[in-house]
Write an enzyme that holds these catalytic residues in place. Structure first.
Site, short mmCIF file in Angstrom:
data_model
loop_
_atom_site.label_atom_id
_atom_site.label_comp_id
_atom_site.label_asym_id
_atom_site.label_seq_id
_atom_site.Cartn_x
_atom_site.Cartn_y
_atom_site.Cartn_z
N ARG A 106 49.33 21.47 34.36
CA ARG A 106 48.29 22.46 34.62
C ARG A 106 48.59 23.28 35.88
O ARG A 106 48.41 24.50 35.89
CB ARG A 106 46.92 21.77 34.73
CG ARG A 106 45.76 22.68 35.11
CD ARG A 106 45.75 24.02 34.40
NE ARG A 106 45.85 23.91 32.95
CZ ARG A 106 46.21 24.89 32.16
NH1 ARG A 106 46.55 26.07 32.66
NH2 ARG A 106 46.29 24.73 30.86
N LYS A 141 44.18 42.46 49.46
CA LYS A 141 43.16 41.86 48.59
C LYS A 141 43.80 40.80 47.69
O LYS A 141 43.84 40.91 46.46
CB LYS A 141 42.47 42.94 47.76
CG LYS A 141 41.69 43.93 48.63
CD LYS A 141 41.11 45.07 47.81
CE LYS A 141 40.40 46.07 48.70
NZ LYS A 141 39.87 47.23 47.94
N LYS A 173 41.33 52.63 60.43
CA LYS A 173 40.42 53.10 59.39
C LYS A 173 39.21 53.76 60.04
O LYS A 173 39.11 53.84 61.27
CB LYS A 173 40.02 51.94 58.49
CG LYS A 173 41.20 51.37 57.70
CD LYS A 173 40.76 50.48 56.57
CE LYS A 173 41.93 50.06 55.71
NZ LYS A 173 41.51 49.27 54.54
N GLU A 207 43.55 56.43 58.39
CA GLU A 207 42.84 56.81 57.17
C GLU A 207 41.99 58.05 57.42
O GLU A 207 41.34 58.17 58.45
CB GLU A 207 41.95 55.64 56.74
CG GLU A 207 41.04 55.91 55.56
CD GLU A 207 40.07 54.78 55.34
OE1 GLU A 207 40.40 53.87 54.57
OE2 GLU A 207 38.98 54.81 55.94
N ASP A 228 41.95 58.78 51.51
CA ASP A 228 41.09 57.80 50.85
C ASP A 228 40.07 58.46 49.94
O ASP A 228 39.26 59.28 50.39
CB ASP A 228 40.38 56.95 51.91
CG ASP A 228 39.60 55.81 51.30
OD1 ASP A 228 40.16 55.11 50.43
OD2 ASP A 228 38.43 55.62 51.69
#
Length: 299
Positions: A106, A141, A173, A207, A228
């Site tokens: 597994r 992420k 940012k 950004e 962005d």
């Protein structure tokens, strides 16, 4: 789908601690089912079979799950990471103690299915951006604890990696810039002050979310400017305005339906969080054949 670029291998130093943690979580006191149901000398042979087409990643991680349970188990990975395959392909084989193979199964599958899913999704994005010069890159992420694996899988799919961690580069940012400019500094002066603190080898990215922010940010000496959530028209205008003075990254609202249009605007980089945070594990199965131990007939 064709993926041809070789993927640098993960090292045992990167693989083993993560796989050991997963094995310990799954069987802290061993595999009670296999230990009670299977004879100690039962043997197993298994094949890792693709239930759907995709791009392979995580071969060394797959093999490590068996090696770290039982070094006598033989796991042979038949294709290198980055290989595109069709449904029905045999990607690896495993042979050894049935108890060990089933205890490892597994965890081995969990890793290789997820990493191959990331590689497959990345390859789809890369194919849609082909011919434009735009690179598909990942983001931070990632699944906590699995970043090195997941970013390896992005490379397996033909993508590239963004900064690996917060320690690797400066990325200013909107929230950072808001704090920096509270004391009356302009965005340009704030970025120049940041630049003055950095070594010549440290990358500086900022950004922006509006076209009018581009010139002040460029004057601050950035290496990369992130546009962005720009519309396609504004992305094209932004690329033209930057005119090669910095690397141009597009971010936000990137998916399989939008990436080709974004790539066509002339941006250099397209960052895609979905590569790791919204991926579906690929359907790979481990087909196991158990062999009962040989017994000698009584005289």
């Amino acid at each position: 789908m064709t993926v041809t670029a070789a993927t640098p291998a993960l090292t045992r130093r990167q693989i083993d601690p993560v796989v050991l943690m997963a094995l310990e979580e799954d069987a802290p006191w061993g595999d009670l089912t296999s230990q009670t149901l299977l004879p100690a000398d039962a043997h197993a042979h298994a094949a890792l079979v693709a239930r759907e087409a995709g791009v392979f990643s995580g071969g060394d991680v797959f093999a490590a799950a068996f090696r770290l349970v039982d070094e006598s188990v033989t796991a042979r990975v038949l294709v290198p990471d980055g290989t595109a395959f069709e449904r029905g392909a045999i990607l690896a084989t495993v042979s050894g103690s049935a108890r060990s193979v089933l205890q490892s199964e597994r965890i081995a599958l969990n890793f290789v299915q997820r990493l191959s899913g990331i590689a497959t999704l990345t390859a789809e994005y890369v194919a849609l951006a082909a011919g434009t010069g735009a690179r598909i890159v990942d983001t931070r992420k990632t699944t906590p604890g699995l970043r090195v694996f997941e970013r390896h899988a992005v490379r397996s799919g033909g993508g590239h990696n963004h900064r690996f961690s917060l320690s690797d580069a400066v990325m200013a940012k909107d929230n950072h810039l808001a704090v920096l400019t509270q004391g009356g500094l302009s965005v340009t002066d704030a970025l120049l002050a940041v630049r003055a603190q950095l070594s010549h080898t440290t990358h500086l990215e900022a950004e922006v979310d509006r076209l009018e922010q581009i010139e002040p940010v460029l004057a601050g000496g950035v290496d990369t400017i992130m546009l962005d959530n720009f519309s396609l028209a504004d992305l094209r205008a932004g690329v033209e305005q930057v005119a090669g003075r910095a690397i141009v990254e597009a971010s936000g609202s990137v998916n399989l339906g939008t990436v080709a249009g974004i790539a066509a605007t002339g941006v250099d980089i397209i960052s895609v969080g979905a590569l790791t945070h919204s991926v579906r594990s690929l359907d790979l199965g481990l087909d196991v054949t158990l062999t009962a131990p040989h017994t000698t007939p009584a005289p």
